[in-house]
Design a protein around this motif. Structure first.
Motif, PDB file in Angstrom:
ATOM      1  N   ILE A  44       0.837  -1.204   0.000  1.00 47.57           N
ATOM      2  CA  ILE A  44       0.000   0.000   0.000  1.00 47.57           C
ATOM      3  C   ILE A  44       0.872   1.253   0.000  1.00 47.57           C
ATOM      4  N   MET A  45       1.895   1.274   0.854  1.00 51.37           N
ATOM      5  CA  MET A  45       2.776   2.429   0.934  1.00 51.37           C
ATOM      6  C   MET A  45       3.584   2.589  -0.348  1.00 51.37           C
ATOM      7  N   PHE A  46       4.012   1.475  -0.934  1.00 54.82           N
ATOM      8  CA  PHE A  46       4.764   1.525  -2.187  1.00 54.82           C
ATOM      9  C   PHE A  46       3.901   2.113  -3.308  1.00 54.82           C
ATOM     10  N   LEU A  47       2.653   1.661  -3.406  1.00 58.66           N
ATOM     11  CA  LEU A  47       1.755   2.179  -4.438  1.00 58.66           C
ATOM     12  C   LEU A  47       1.499   3.675  -4.253  1.00 58.66           C
ATOM     13  N   ALA A  48       1.400   4.119  -3.002  1.00 65.90           N
ATOM     14  CA  ALA A  48       1.197   5.542  -2.736  1.00 65.90           C
ATOM     15  C   ALA A  48       2.365   6.362  -3.269  1.00 65.90           C
ATOM     16  N   GLY A  49       3.583   5.872  -3.069  1.00 68.99           N
ATOM     17  CA  GLY A  49       4.760   6.564  -3.590  1.00 68.99           C
ATOM     18  C   GLY A  49       4.881   6.444  -5.095  1.00 68.99           C
ATOM     19  N   LEU A  50       4.497   5.296  -5.640  1.00 66.55           N
ATOM     20  CA  LEU A  50       4.624   5.037  -7.078  1.00 66.55           C
ATOM     21  C   LEU A  50       3.642   5.872  -7.895  1.00 66.55           C
ATOM     22  N   GLU A  51       2.448   6.109  -7.359  1.00 69.24           N
ATOM     23  CA  GLU A  51       1.391   6.762  -8.127  1.00 69.24           C
ATOM     24  C   GLU A  51       1.266   8.248  -7.855  1.00 69.24           C
ATOM     25  N   ILE A  52       2.001   8.754  -6.879  1.00 69.74           N
ATOM     26  CA  ILE A  52       1.889  10.170  -6.561  1.00 69.74           C
ATOM     27  C   ILE A  52       2.451  10.998  -7.708  1.00 69.74           C
ATOM     28  N   ASP A  53       1.818  12.126  -7.993  1.00 66.17           N
ATOM     29  CA  ASP A  53       2.292  13.054  -9.018  1.00 66.17           C
ATOM     30  C   ASP A  53       3.416  13.886  -8.407  1.00 66.17           C
ATOM     31  N   LEU A  54       4.657  13.611  -8.827  1.00 64.79           N
ATOM     32  CA  LEU A  54       5.805  14.249  -8.190  1.00 64.79           C
ATOM     33  C   LEU A  54       5.828  15.760  -8.414  1.00 64.79           C
ATOM     34  N   GLU A  55       5.337  16.213  -9.556  1.00 64.65           N
ATOM     35  CA  GLU A  55       5.311  17.654  -9.804  1.00 64.65           C
ATOM     36  C   GLU A  55       4.329  18.335  -8.847  1.00 64.65           C
ATOM     37  N   ASP A  56       3.145  17.726  -8.709  1.00 66.83           N
ATOM     38  CA  ASP A  56       2.176  18.261  -7.751  1.00 66.83           C
ATOM     39  C   ASP A  56       2.709  18.158  -6.328  1.00 66.83           C
ATOM     40  N   PHE A  57       3.408  17.050  -6.057  1.00 62.39           N
ATOM     41  CA  PHE A  57       3.982  16.841  -4.726  1.00 62.39           C
ATOM     42  C   PHE A  57       4.977  17.956  -4.390  1.00 62.39           C
ATOM     43  N   LYS A  58       5.796  18.343  -5.380  1.00 59.01           N
ATOM     44  CA  LYS A  58       6.759  19.419  -5.154  1.00 59.01           C
ATOM     45  C   LYS A  58       6.054  20.753  -4.951  1.00 59.01           C
ATOM     46  N   ARG A  59       5.017  20.992  -5.769  1.00 60.16           N
ATOM     47  CA  ARG A  59       4.283  22.246  -5.633  1.00 60.16           C
ATOM     48  C   ARG A  59       3.552  22.342  -4.294  1.00 60.16           C
ATOM     49  N   ILE A 111      -9.325   2.822  -2.107  1.00 64.38           N
ATOM     50  CA  ILE A 111     -10.596   3.444  -2.485  1.00 64.38           C
ATOM     51  C   ILE A 111     -10.339   4.646  -3.392  1.00 64.38           C
ATOM     52  N   ILE A 112      -9.325   5.427  -3.053  1.00 66.56           N
ATOM     53  CA  ILE A 112      -8.961   6.589  -3.860  1.00 66.56           C
ATOM     54  C   ILE A 112      -8.491   6.147  -5.241  1.00 66.56           C
ATOM     55  N   ARG A 113      -7.689   5.092  -5.274  1.00 65.73           N
ATOM     56  CA  ARG A 113      -7.185   4.572  -6.554  1.00 65.73           C
ATOM     57  C   ARG A 113      -8.333   4.083  -7.422  1.00 65.73           C
ATOM     58  N   LYS A 114      -9.273   3.399  -6.815  1.00 64.88           N
ATOM     59  CA  LYS A 114     -10.409   2.867  -7.573  1.00 64.88           C
ATOM     60  C   LYS A 114     -11.247   3.992  -8.171  1.00 64.88           C
ATOM     61  N   ALA A 115     -11.342   5.120  -7.463  1.00 62.60           N
ATOM     62  CA  ALA A 115     -12.110   6.263  -7.962  1.00 62.60           C
ATOM     63  C   ALA A 115     -11.350   7.044  -9.033  1.00 62.60           C
ATOM     64  N   GLY A 116     -10.046   6.768  -9.183  1.00 61.27           N
ATOM     65  CA  GLY A 116      -9.252   7.429 -10.214  1.00 61.27           C
ATOM     66  C   GLY A 116      -8.906   8.871  -9.921  1.00 61.27           C
ATOM     67  N   ILE A 117      -8.734   9.227  -8.633  1.00 63.76           N
ATOM     68  CA  ILE A 117      -8.445  10.625  -8.286  1.00 63.76           C
ATOM     69  C   ILE A 117      -7.131  10.748  -7.513  1.00 63.76           C
ATOM     70  N   THR A 118      -6.171   9.863  -7.798  1.00 66.31           N
ATOM     71  CA  THR A 118      -4.900   9.908  -7.063  1.00 66.31           C
ATOM     72  C   THR A 118      -4.125  11.194  -7.336  1.00 66.31           C
ATOM     73  N   GLY A 119      -4.461  11.908  -8.429  1.00 61.65           N
ATOM     74  CA  GLY A 119      -3.788  13.163  -8.734  1.00 61.65           C
ATOM     75  C   GLY A 119      -4.407  14.366  -8.049  1.00 61.65           C
ATOM     76  N   ASN A 120      -5.474  14.186  -7.298  1.00 64.83           N
ATOM     77  CA  ASN A 120      -6.124  15.293  -6.607  1.00 64.83           C
ATOM     78  C   ASN A 120      -5.190  15.902  -5.560  1.00 64.83           C
ATOM     79  N   ARG A 121      -5.279  17.229  -5.394  1.00 64.92           N
ATOM     80  CA  ARG A 121      -4.364  17.922  -4.479  1.00 64.92           C
ATOM     81  C   ARG A 121      -4.537  17.460  -3.037  1.00 64.92           C
ATOM     82  N   ALA A 122      -5.766  17.132  -2.644  1.00 60.96           N
ATOM     83  CA  ALA A 122      -6.001  16.665  -1.274  1.00 60.96           C
ATOM     84  C   ALA A 122      -5.318  15.329  -1.035  1.00 60.96           C
ATOM     85  N   VAL A 123      -5.307  14.475  -2.058  1.00 58.10           N
ATOM     86  CA  VAL A 123      -4.640  13.173  -1.942  1.00 58.10           C
ATOM     87  C   VAL A 123      -3.136  13.374  -1.817  1.00 58.10           C
TER      88      VAL A 123
END
Length: 385
Positions: A44-59, A111-123
């Protein structure tokens, strides 16, 4: 669960409680279940790091730090006060109890991954803040263990700091180089997947070696391979399939097996401890999510996602309560061992895990569904224009 609009994660936890040793005893929570469950948490933790948008993460890194501060400091403050004044624990026990409230597990991330919103700023902010609060909470755990053993000195801090820096350098700088070299030269699907799996567990092992929890290593391993694995690639498809089919369900079923409803009919003190733990942990996490929403002018659904991702207590909480339960401070009047965290806290923790995971699942599902519907509505509107 899906048929009655209940998050499917709860179905797996309930299934674990039903078939486990405290239910119909169809399966023991043996080393195999524990091992696969640990692998699921790391996954779960690996997927969170793998799917995070690094550009958004930096911003959003400043916002992640602020949320991390909120979701760590508020539970710590309220937890210490509750443990010391309401439950009459010692200060060191109250601090350890509060660190259990401060940490959280991204158990609702699927649940977030299934909804397809992993790029959301809150996530993105929630995932970043999770690393902040978990590192601080696990650092407190390490310090308390050292204090009980008399090992906290200047050498302790130098060793921890040096080992953490070395670990971070290896995972964040060497892993990507080796990963690029391997994935470019070996196109066999099995070999690529085994390499990815080895990276997850090696990252976790190096984190443990450095003196911090393996979940931090798994998350950083995901970040290190983030740019190397496309989200639409066959390798990513295999990573998601195996995680959703094997590792993550094993973790959730293993959590369910810990639930022992019988203890709550034996001792009223367990109810009192559990009620305080659930109220303080949930209230503190909601307050942190609410402050984050107000600070950055997020929507109500984004607050629901932040609360849903940060309220679930599982991995770090379990680690802290087991370690605290195994630390014996002395002998009581009846010759029984005096533990840093007693059996009431141990049983209360299991109930807290069940309640917080349930509330987090409903909150994350509602927020994710509303945001996904809003996003799809905007896309349809744009196409019509």
């Amino acid at each position: 669960m899906n048929k009655i609009k209940v998050p499917h994660l709860l179905g797996l936890i309930i299934a674990g409680a039903v078939i486990g040793p405290n239910g119909f005893n169809l399966m023991e929570r043996d080393s195999g279940i524990i091992l696969s469950g640990t692998a699921g948490l790391l996954y779960i933790m690996f997927l969170a790091g793998l799917e995070i948008d690094l550009e958004d993460f930096k911003r959003n890194r400043t916002k992640s730090l602020i949320f991390g501060f909120y979701t760590f400091a508020i539970p710590m403050l309220l937890g210490i006060c509750a443990g010391f004044y309401l439950l009459n624990f010692s200060m060191i026990t109250s601090v350890l109890l509060a660190s259990m409230f401060a940490s959280h597990t991204l158990i609702t991330y699927p649940i977030i991954r299934k909804a397809g919103i992993t790029g959301n700023r809150a996530v993105n902010i929630s995932v970043g803040g999770t690393m902040v609060t978990d590192i601080l909470a696990l650092l407190i755990l390490a310090v308390i263990v050292g204090l009980t053993k008399g090992e906290v000195n200047i050498f302790f801090w130098l060793r921890l700091g040096f080992s953490t820096l070395v670990f971070g350098f290896i995972v964040l700088f060497i892993f990507p180089v080796v990963g690029r070299w391997f994935l470019e030269r070996w196109e066999d699907s099995v070999s690529q997947y085994i390499f990815v799996l080895a990276s997850v567990f090696l990252g976790a092992f190096l984190a443990e070696l450095a003196g911090i929890e393996g979940i931090i290593g798994a998350f950083l391993a995901g970040i290190s391979l983030n740019r190397l694995i496309s989200r639409t690639s066959p390798l990513m498809n295999r990573i998601e399939f195996v995680g959703n089919a094997i590792f993550i369900p094993s973790f959730l079923i293993g959590i369910g097996m810990l639930i022992n409803y019988k203890v709550f009919f034996k001792d009223i003190e367990t109810f009192k401890v559990a009620a305080v733990m659930i109220t303080v942990a949930t209230g503190a996490k909601f307050l942190a999510a609410w402050l984050t929403q107000k600070s950055f002018k997020f929507s109500v659904d984004e607050r629901r996602i932040i609360f849903g991702l940060s309220n679930a207590q599982a991995a770090a909480t379990l680690a802290a309560v087991v370690i605290g339960y195994n630390i014996i401070l002395g002998t009581g009047k009846n010759g029984e061992p005096v533990r840093l965290l007693d059996e009431n806290v141990l049983n209360g923790t299991i109930l807290m895990i069940l309640v917080t995971c349930t509330m987090a699942s409903f909150s994350a599902q509602k927020g994710a569904r509303n945001i996904a519907l809003l996003s799809s509505g905007k896309q349809v509107s744009g196409k019509n224009v």
